[in-house]
Each structure stands twice: as C-alpha cells, then as structure tokens.
Design a protein around this motif. Structure first.
Motif, PDB file in Angstrom:
ATOM      1  N   HIS A  51      -4.229   5.995   3.231  1.00  0.00           N
ATOM      2  CA  HIS A  51      -4.786   5.295   2.076  1.00  0.00           C
ATOM      3  C   HIS A  51      -3.780   5.083   0.951  1.00  0.00           C
ATOM      4  O   HIS A  51      -4.166   4.695  -0.148  1.00  0.00           O
ATOM      5  CB  HIS A  51      -5.998   6.078   1.541  1.00  0.00           C
ATOM      6  CG  HIS A  51      -7.154   6.085   2.470  1.00  0.00           C
ATOM      7  ND1 HIS A  51      -7.291   7.006   3.482  1.00  0.00           N
ATOM      8  CD2 HIS A  51      -8.222   5.262   2.567  1.00  0.00           C
ATOM      9  CE1 HIS A  51      -8.400   6.759   4.151  1.00  0.00           C
ATOM     10  NE2 HIS A  51      -8.986   5.703   3.623  1.00  0.00           N
ATOM     11  N   ARG A  52      -2.517   5.284   1.216  1.00  0.00           N
ATOM     12  CA  ARG A  52      -1.536   5.196   0.124  1.00  0.00           C
ATOM     13  C   ARG A  52      -1.383   3.788  -0.422  1.00  0.00           C
ATOM     14  O   ARG A  52      -1.047   3.600  -1.580  1.00  0.00           O
ATOM     15  CB  ARG A  52      -0.195   5.764   0.555  1.00  0.00           C
ATOM     16  CG  ARG A  52       0.496   4.974   1.624  1.00  0.00           C
ATOM     17  CD  ARG A  52       1.875   5.552   1.944  1.00  0.00           C
ATOM     18  NE  ARG A  52       2.330   4.996   3.201  1.00  0.00           N
ATOM     19  CZ  ARG A  52       2.760   5.695   4.217  1.00  0.00           C
ATOM     20  NH1 ARG A  52       2.825   6.997   4.113  1.00  0.00           N
ATOM     21  NH2 ARG A  52       3.122   5.106   5.318  1.00  0.00           N
ATOM     22  N   ARG A  53      -1.637   2.771   0.401  1.00  0.00           N
ATOM     23  CA  ARG A  53      -1.480   1.392  -0.102  1.00  0.00           C
ATOM     24  C   ARG A  53      -2.563   1.030  -1.105  1.00  0.00           C
ATOM     25  O   ARG A  53      -2.357   0.167  -1.950  1.00  0.00           O
ATOM     26  CB  ARG A  53      -1.504   0.412   1.059  1.00  0.00           C
ATOM     27  CG  ARG A  53      -0.291   0.552   1.940  1.00  0.00           C
ATOM     28  CD  ARG A  53      -0.354  -0.380   3.107  1.00  0.00           C
ATOM     29  NE  ARG A  53       0.667   0.009   4.069  1.00  0.00           N
ATOM     30  CZ  ARG A  53       1.408  -0.846   4.724  1.00  0.00           C
ATOM     31  NH1 ARG A  53       1.230  -2.124   4.568  1.00  0.00           N
ATOM     32  NH2 ARG A  53       2.314  -0.413   5.559  1.00  0.00           N
ATOM     33  N   SER A  54      -3.725   1.668  -1.018  1.00  0.00           N
ATOM     34  CA  SER A  54      -4.806   1.356  -1.957  1.00  0.00           C
ATOM     35  C   SER A  54      -4.953   2.424  -3.037  1.00  0.00           C
ATOM     36  O   SER A  54      -5.905   2.375  -3.812  1.00  0.00           O
ATOM     37  CB  SER A  54      -6.126   1.220  -1.192  1.00  0.00           C
ATOM     38  OG  SER A  54      -6.444   2.442  -0.541  1.00  0.00           O
ATOM     39  N   ASP A  55      -4.025   3.357  -3.112  1.00  0.00           N
ATOM     40  CA  ASP A  55      -4.103   4.439  -4.089  1.00  0.00           C
ATOM     41  C   ASP A  55      -3.490   3.974  -5.413  1.00  0.00           C
ATOM     42  O   ASP A  55      -2.291   3.727  -5.499  1.00  0.00           O
ATOM     43  CB  ASP A  55      -3.361   5.667  -3.574  1.00  0.00           C
ATOM     44  CG  ASP A  55      -3.559   6.892  -4.452  1.00  0.00           C
ATOM     45  OD1 ASP A  55      -3.945   6.728  -5.625  1.00  0.00           O
ATOM     46  OD2 ASP A  55      -3.332   8.002  -3.952  1.00  0.00           O
ATOM     47  N   PRO A  56      -4.313   3.855  -6.476  1.00  0.00           N
ATOM     48  CA  PRO A  56      -3.780   3.371  -7.751  1.00  0.00           C
ATOM     49  C   PRO A  56      -2.786   4.334  -8.395  1.00  0.00           C
ATOM     50  O   PRO A  56      -1.993   3.921  -9.234  1.00  0.00           O
ATOM     51  CB  PRO A  56      -5.018   3.186  -8.629  1.00  0.00           C
ATOM     52  CG  PRO A  56      -6.062   4.026  -8.003  1.00  0.00           C
ATOM     53  CD  PRO A  56      -5.733   4.114  -6.542  1.00  0.00           C
TER      54      PRO A  56
END
Length: 76
Positions: free
Chosen positions: A50-55
C-alpha cells in the motif's frame, strides 16, 4: 474510610484504582497473543503493498488536501 494495606494507609480511591488496574491486567492476560514474527511480516507486506497510496510516503496534493487553508489572511 481508611484501610490498612501492606502496612500503609490507603484511601478508598486508591483501592478503586488498584482494583481497576487488576481488572485490566486480567483482561489483558486472557487476550490471544500473536507471534511477533508473523505479525511483523504481515505488517511489512501490507506496508509494501500500500505504499503507493500512503499519504505519509507520497504526500498529499495541494488540490486534494482538506487541511490546506482556503484563503490567506492579509493584514493592512
């Protein structure tokens, strides 16, 4: 109203606090424990997936940031 406990005088409020602590520790002692190695590995996999969607990692675009000031304040 005062009771002797271990040679010291304790008020009823401290006895209530101690009882709450004992109750909480009994609840925690009955909880199912997970192996840390399995849980840590799951956490790492989740974070990597989920790192790509982690703000916190990618940041928030200024157009979609709900905390950005809408107007600037100008003092004359």
């Amino acid at each position: 109203m005062l009771k002797a406990m271990s040679g010291k005088m304790c008020s009823s409020s401290s006895i209530l606090q101690a009882q709450k602590l004992v109750d909480q520790l009994q609840i925690e002692a009955c909880m199912e424990r997970f192996k840390i190695s399995l849980t840590a590995a799951d956490l790492v996999r989740y974070c990597q997936g989920h790192r790509r969607s982690d703000p916190l990692i990618t940041g928030i675009s200024s157009s979609s940031n709900p905390f950005k000031d809408k107007k600037t304040c100008v003092l004359l």
